[in-house]
Structures are given as C-alpha cells and as structure tokens.
Write a protein that holds these residues in place. Structure first.
Motif, short mmCIF file in Angstrom:
data_model
loop_
_atom_site.label_atom_id
_atom_site.label_comp_id
_atom_site.label_asym_id
_atom_site.label_seq_id
_atom_site.Cartn_x
_atom_site.Cartn_y
_atom_site.Cartn_z
N GLN A 47 55.09 24.81 30.02
CA GLN A 47 54.04 23.83 30.24
C GLN A 47 52.80 24.26 29.49
O GLN A 47 52.50 25.45 29.42
CB GLN A 47 53.74 23.71 31.73
CG GLN A 47 54.82 23.01 32.51
CD GLN A 47 55.04 21.60 32.03
OE1 GLN A 47 54.10 20.81 31.97
NE2 GLN A 47 56.26 21.28 31.67
N VAL A 49 53.68 20.28 27.60
CA VAL A 49 54.79 19.86 26.73
C VAL A 49 54.76 20.69 25.45
O VAL A 49 53.70 20.89 24.85
CB VAL A 49 54.66 18.37 26.39
CG1 VAL A 49 55.76 17.94 25.42
CG2 VAL A 49 54.73 17.53 27.66
N GLN A 52 54.96 19.67 19.16
CA GLN A 52 55.91 18.90 18.36
C GLN A 52 55.72 19.12 16.87
O GLN A 52 56.61 18.79 16.08
CB GLN A 52 55.76 17.40 18.68
CG GLN A 52 56.13 17.07 20.11
CD GLN A 52 56.10 15.58 20.37
OE1 GLN A 52 56.72 14.80 19.66
NE2 GLN A 52 55.38 15.17 21.40
N ARG A 121 56.40 27.41 18.30
CA ARG A 121 56.88 26.32 17.45
C ARG A 121 57.31 26.85 16.09
O ARG A 121 58.34 26.43 15.54
CB ARG A 121 55.78 25.26 17.29
CG ARG A 121 56.12 24.12 16.33
CD ARG A 121 57.31 23.29 16.80
NE ARG A 121 57.64 22.24 15.83
CZ ARG A 121 58.71 21.46 15.91
NH1 ARG A 121 59.57 21.62 16.91
NH2 ARG A 121 58.94 20.54 15.00
N ASP A 174 62.43 25.26 25.04
CA ASP A 174 61.20 24.85 24.36
C ASP A 174 61.44 23.69 23.40
O ASP A 174 60.61 23.40 22.55
CB ASP A 174 60.63 26.04 23.57
CG ASP A 174 59.13 25.91 23.31
OD1 ASP A 174 58.41 25.50 24.23
OD2 ASP A 174 58.69 26.23 22.19
N ASN A 175 62.55 23.00 23.57
CA ASN A 175 62.96 21.96 22.61
C ASN A 175 63.04 20.59 23.29
O ASN A 175 64.05 19.92 23.24
CB ASN A 175 64.31 22.33 21.99
CG ASN A 175 64.72 21.39 20.87
OD1 ASN A 175 63.89 20.77 20.22
ND2 ASN A 175 66.02 21.28 20.65
N TRP A 176 61.95 20.18 23.92
CA TRP A 176 61.95 18.89 24.61
C TRP A 176 60.58 18.24 24.51
O TRP A 176 59.58 18.88 24.22
CB TRP A 176 62.32 19.06 26.09
CG TRP A 176 61.35 19.91 26.86
CD1 TRP A 176 61.36 21.27 26.96
CD2 TRP A 176 60.22 19.46 27.61
NE1 TRP A 176 60.30 21.70 27.73
CE2 TRP A 176 59.58 20.61 28.14
CE3 TRP A 176 59.67 18.21 27.89
CZ2 TRP A 176 58.44 20.54 28.94
CZ3 TRP A 176 58.53 18.14 28.68
CH2 TRP A 176 57.93 19.30 29.20
N THR A 177 60.56 16.96 24.74
CA THR A 177 59.32 16.22 24.86
C THR A 177 59.55 15.06 25.81
O THR A 177 60.69 14.79 26.21
CB THR A 177 58.83 15.72 23.48
OG1 THR A 177 57.49 15.23 23.61
CG2 THR A 177 59.72 14.60 22.94
N LEU A 178 58.49 14.38 26.20
CA LEU A 178 58.61 13.25 27.11
C LEU A 178 59.01 11.99 26.34
O LEU A 178 58.49 11.74 25.25
CB LEU A 178 57.29 13.00 27.83
CG LEU A 178 56.79 14.14 28.74
CD1 LEU A 178 55.41 13.79 29.29
CD2 LEU A 178 57.76 14.40 29.88
N ASN A 181 55.14 9.14 27.42
CA ASN A 181 54.03 10.04 27.72
C ASN A 181 53.16 9.56 28.87
O ASN A 181 52.34 10.33 29.39
CB ASN A 181 53.15 10.21 26.47
CG ASN A 181 53.82 11.04 25.41
OD1 ASN A 181 54.54 11.98 25.71
ND2 ASN A 181 53.62 10.68 24.15
N ILE A 190 63.05 12.98 29.52
CA ILE A 190 62.98 14.05 28.54
C ILE A 190 64.01 13.81 27.44
O ILE A 190 65.06 13.23 27.67
CB ILE A 190 63.23 15.44 29.18
CG1 ILE A 190 64.48 15.42 30.06
CG2 ILE A 190 62.01 15.92 29.93
CD1 ILE A 190 64.86 16.78 30.64
N GLN A 193 63.55 17.55 20.92
CA GLN A 193 62.71 17.39 19.74
C GLN A 193 63.52 17.53 18.46
O GLN A 193 63.35 16.76 17.52
CB GLN A 193 61.59 18.44 19.74
CG GLN A 193 60.50 18.22 20.76
CD GLN A 193 59.28 19.08 20.47
OE1 GLN A 193 58.98 19.40 19.33
NE2 GLN A 193 58.59 19.48 21.52
#
Length: 476
Positions: A47, A49, A52, A121, A174-178, A181, A190, A193
């Motif tokens: 946390q 997110v 990217q 990243r 560590d490879n996700w996003t919403l 948003n 989810i 990425q």
C-alpha cells in the motif's frame, strides 16, 4: 469477498535497517507498518497502489517493456512449433526487440535511491525485461543479459536487498492495480499491471495470489493481537484469545478457498505450457544454460547476489512462513534450510518480519501450552477454549497445505511428466548451447541436468513433509 478502503500512508523509507528481535509487546503498530511493510488490513499486499510507471528519466525502460508486452513476443519453445513465414516473422520481431534492449543507454539509478516504491517498480520492470530477453533467444543460443539491463538491475537489487531476478514479489504481490480507481480495493477490483502472455489465465494466476494474501492478512492480524495480549497482560482474556484464534483459522480457510479457485480460473495446460516457461530461471532453463550477466563484475557484491537467480514461485510468499512462525509451528532442518533459501527473494521488510517472528519465543504457542498444562492439572472438566481454537488454526494450515499439494500436482507435476514422455517418444532433445550445462542455482535444490519433472517430484515430497509435520503440532 474482502473489501478494504485504499490506504493513504506515505511510502516507506528505503533506508537500510538492521533487523532486531523484539517481542510484540515492544513494538507498536506504526513500527510494524513502516519497518516491516506489513499493513493491519492488507498484510503483505503493498500500500498504496503500486507504481504503474517510473518517472520520465527512466521512461526508456518502461517503453521497452511496453513494446515486449504489446508485441506479444513468442517464447523460444513456442517458436519451435511454428512453420515457414510465421516462424521467420516471430524470430525477426524478437530479434529487433532484443537489439533495442542491447542498445539501450545504461541509465543511472542515483535519483531512485531513497525512494522505495520507485526502486520496487524499477526492479519489476528490469526483471520482466530480463525474462523477455532470455526466453526469446533460441534454445541453441547462450544467454547473456546485456549491460543495459544487468548494471541497473544489480544496483537496484542491492538497494532493495532483494534477489536480482524476477520474484513472486514482482509478478504477484507488487503487480496489481485497481480496475476502478473510484472504488476500494477488493477481490474483484484488481487486475495485473504487467503480463508476459497477455492472457486471462496469467492475469487470474497472479490475482489469485493477491486474493489469497488479502485473506491471509486477516489471520496475520489476529495472531499479532494474540501475541500482543499474551506478552503484555498478566491475566490474558482467554475467551478473547480463543475468538481471535478462531478468526485466524477462518481466515486461513478463506485463503485456502481462494487458492482452490485456481482450478476454475486457470487452465493447467495454459499454466504449464504458456505461462510457466516465461517464469523459469536458470535453475529450470530447458536447455540447461548458464545465464551470463554482462558487466556484473562492475557492481560490488554481484557475485553473491547472482547466487539467487532461481525461478519465482509461491514459496517466495512471506504469508505462510509468517503464519507458521506466529503459531510456533516448529522448523526441522529441512524447513529451516528452505526458508533460509527463499528469504532473499522477499522484500527486505517482509524478510525481517519473518525473522523477528522466528526468534521471538513463539508466545502464542507458549501461552496455549501453558493453558493445556493447567487444564491437565485442574479437576475442571471444561476444555480450554484457547487450546481448541489454536488447534483449529493449525488444522487450517494443514488444509491449506493439502490444497497446495493438489495444485502443484495438477499444474506442474502431471503436465511435466506428460511433456517429458512426449519428448522421449518423439526423440526430442534441445540442442546444447555453448555455455551448457548450468550448475544449479545456489539454494534452489537442483543438481546438474535434472528435468523439471524430477525437480517437481522432489518438491512434492518436500511439500508433503511440510504438510505432515503440521499435523503433529496440535497441542494435545
């Protein structure tokens, strides 16, 4: 379904911190969050997110990865199955992309130092690029990762104190996003990425990991609260402790159910034949090649770091090592050696949290064993609520491990044996490149030219021992 509001916390500092071993009573929630990157609601899921995109100074890395993903580069093993014009076209597309990687400038990382999320990243992007590069080379070609990737990847890895290779942290945690948003983080909001194959199966594979981790976060927090109570209170509330242990057991069972959705959401054939080849490291290289890293000798400590370039796998997740340690599930020599091998693939804070738990005297189990002793000495007929709830949590861990064994068997062991049988029947063996055979990656448990089936067969026996050892941990 778990629904959690997005966090607004600042990203943690990248300064190096030496692990200390303190009881939970000496550690407040802020300390756990900032030092160990462990959130009370999200557990090990990062946390806010994950980033990217890197700042513009490192845009070249991002666009290079974009081109690989958008171009749908074909894995070298799959190119072997193509004919004529299509094969030539795919080979040329991959060659042009690799040429671009080789011609990338060597970007400095000085301005990334001290910025944890940007470093993470960078590690992810460079790790994916290295995998795309290695696995689009012909199986008869040696693998030599270009300086443009090697130097920054080693330097970033040194700052993060993590293996210089794609890890479970990179492709899953560590490879996700919403997706939306405007909505909170939830199991159905989810998406990955970065993907190697661009397929729904690969996306679901990684998102199942996140859902499992989110369920497990509930167990971690309940176990932390139990440890806090038994180490700070002279008269712990047994009913409250039992309730928290029960909630931990329920959460572990929910994580097991999340794992079992793999059968519905990910095809075993797609996993083994389409996704897994991209995730293989030197220890599982199909042509047994040594992976060379151009310019590695220019980075101090690279020789030690490059011992840790094994294939990413769920064993690199910090979740169940933390649950085991919180419950005081004992480690025999094999399990201890396994954990010591996978720790370098974890985020530094997660690794240090596990080490803290492993060395803090197992206060939860000590309390439960004390209650059991008093129960045996007492004339009262009522059994201890805490003992029963603790055993329930241990049994939940065993159920998870049984489900995990089923996944490993169906998604890796059985397909591997079928594939090896087909190769033998058709007389197929990959041609040997100039820098073959590869020695086993340090700590990865492979020797010489073991096949994937042989490696996984050994792993199955190992995992069964883990599962069976859990059975004897209940307090009777």
């Amino acid at each position: 379904m778990i629904v959690i509001q997005p966090s607004r916390k600042q990203s943690p500092s990248a300064s190096h911190r030496k692990a200390t071993h303190r009881h939970h009573s000496d550690m407040d929630v802020t300390d756990i969050s900032t030092r160990y990157h462990l959130d009370r609601q999200y557990g090990f899921v990062p946390q806010p997110v994950p980033f990217q995109r890197l700042p513009v100074a490192w845009e070249r890395w991002e666009t290079t990865l974009d081109e690989a993903a958008a171009g749908k580069l074909t894995h070298a093993e799959h190119i072997l199955q193509l004919d004529g014009v299509q094969k030539v076209a795919e080979l040329e597309k991959s060659r042009l992309w690799r040429d671009a990687v080789e011609n990338m400038p060597i970007l400095p990382i000085d301005d990334l130092i001290g910025h944890e999320m940007e470093l993470r990243r960078a590690h992810q992007v460079l790790g994916f690029i290295a995998q795309f590069y290695a696995h689009t080379l012909s199986l008869t070609s040696p693998i030599s990762i270009p300086r443009s990737v090697t130097l920054p990847l080693l330097k970033v890895s040194k700052e993060l104190q993590i293996a210089p290779f794609i890890t479970y942290w990179d492709h899953a945690l560590d490879n996700w996003t919403l997706i939306d948003n405007t909505q909170p983080l939830s199991s159905n909001n989810i998406v990955s990425q970065t993907l190697f194959t661009g397929t729904a199966d690969e996306n679901e594979l990684y998102m199942i990991d996140i859902r499992l981790e989110l369920e497990g976060a509930v167990a971690l927090e309940q176990l932390r609260l139990v440890a806090e109570q038994v180490t700070t209170s002279s008269e712990p509330d047994e009913a409250l402790i039992a309730a928290r242990l029960h909630r931990a057991a329920t959460a572990i069972d929910s994580a097991t159910q999340a794992l079992k959705t793999t059968h519905k959401l990910v095809s075993p054939h797609a996993f083994y034949h389409t996704i897994a080849p991209w995730l293989r490291g030197p220890n599982l290289d199909p042509a047994h090649r040594v992976w060379e890293w151009e310019g590695a000798d220019e980075v101090s400590g690279s020789e030690e770091m490059l011992r840790w370039v094994g294939s990413p796998n769920a064993g690199q997740s910090p979740l169940f090592p933390a649950i085991d340690a919180s419950l005081g599930i004992a480690e025999d020599d094999k399990k201890k050696a396994f954990l010591d091998r996978v720790l370098p693939y974890m985020l530094r804070g997660h690794r240090e949290y596990i080490q803290h738990l492993r060395s803090n005297g197992c206060p939860v189990r000590a309390y439960v064993e004390g209650r059991k002793r008093r129960e045996k000495c007492s004339e009262a007929s009522a059994a201890s609520e805490a003992v029963a709830a603790y055993n329930e949590a241990v049994e939940a861990v065993k159920r998870f491990r049984t489900a995990h064994l089923s996944i490993v068997s169906q998604y890796i062991l059985i397909p591997a044996r079928k594939a090896e049988g087909l190769k033998r029947n058709h007389g197929y063996e990959a041609a040997t490149p100039r820098n073959s055979p590869a020695p086993a990656a340090e700590g990865e448990g492979t020797e010489g030219k073991q096949s994937i089936g042989e490696v996984m067969g050994g792993l199955m026996g190992f995992l069964k021992e883990f599962r069976d050892a859990t059975e004897g941990v209940t307090v009777d």
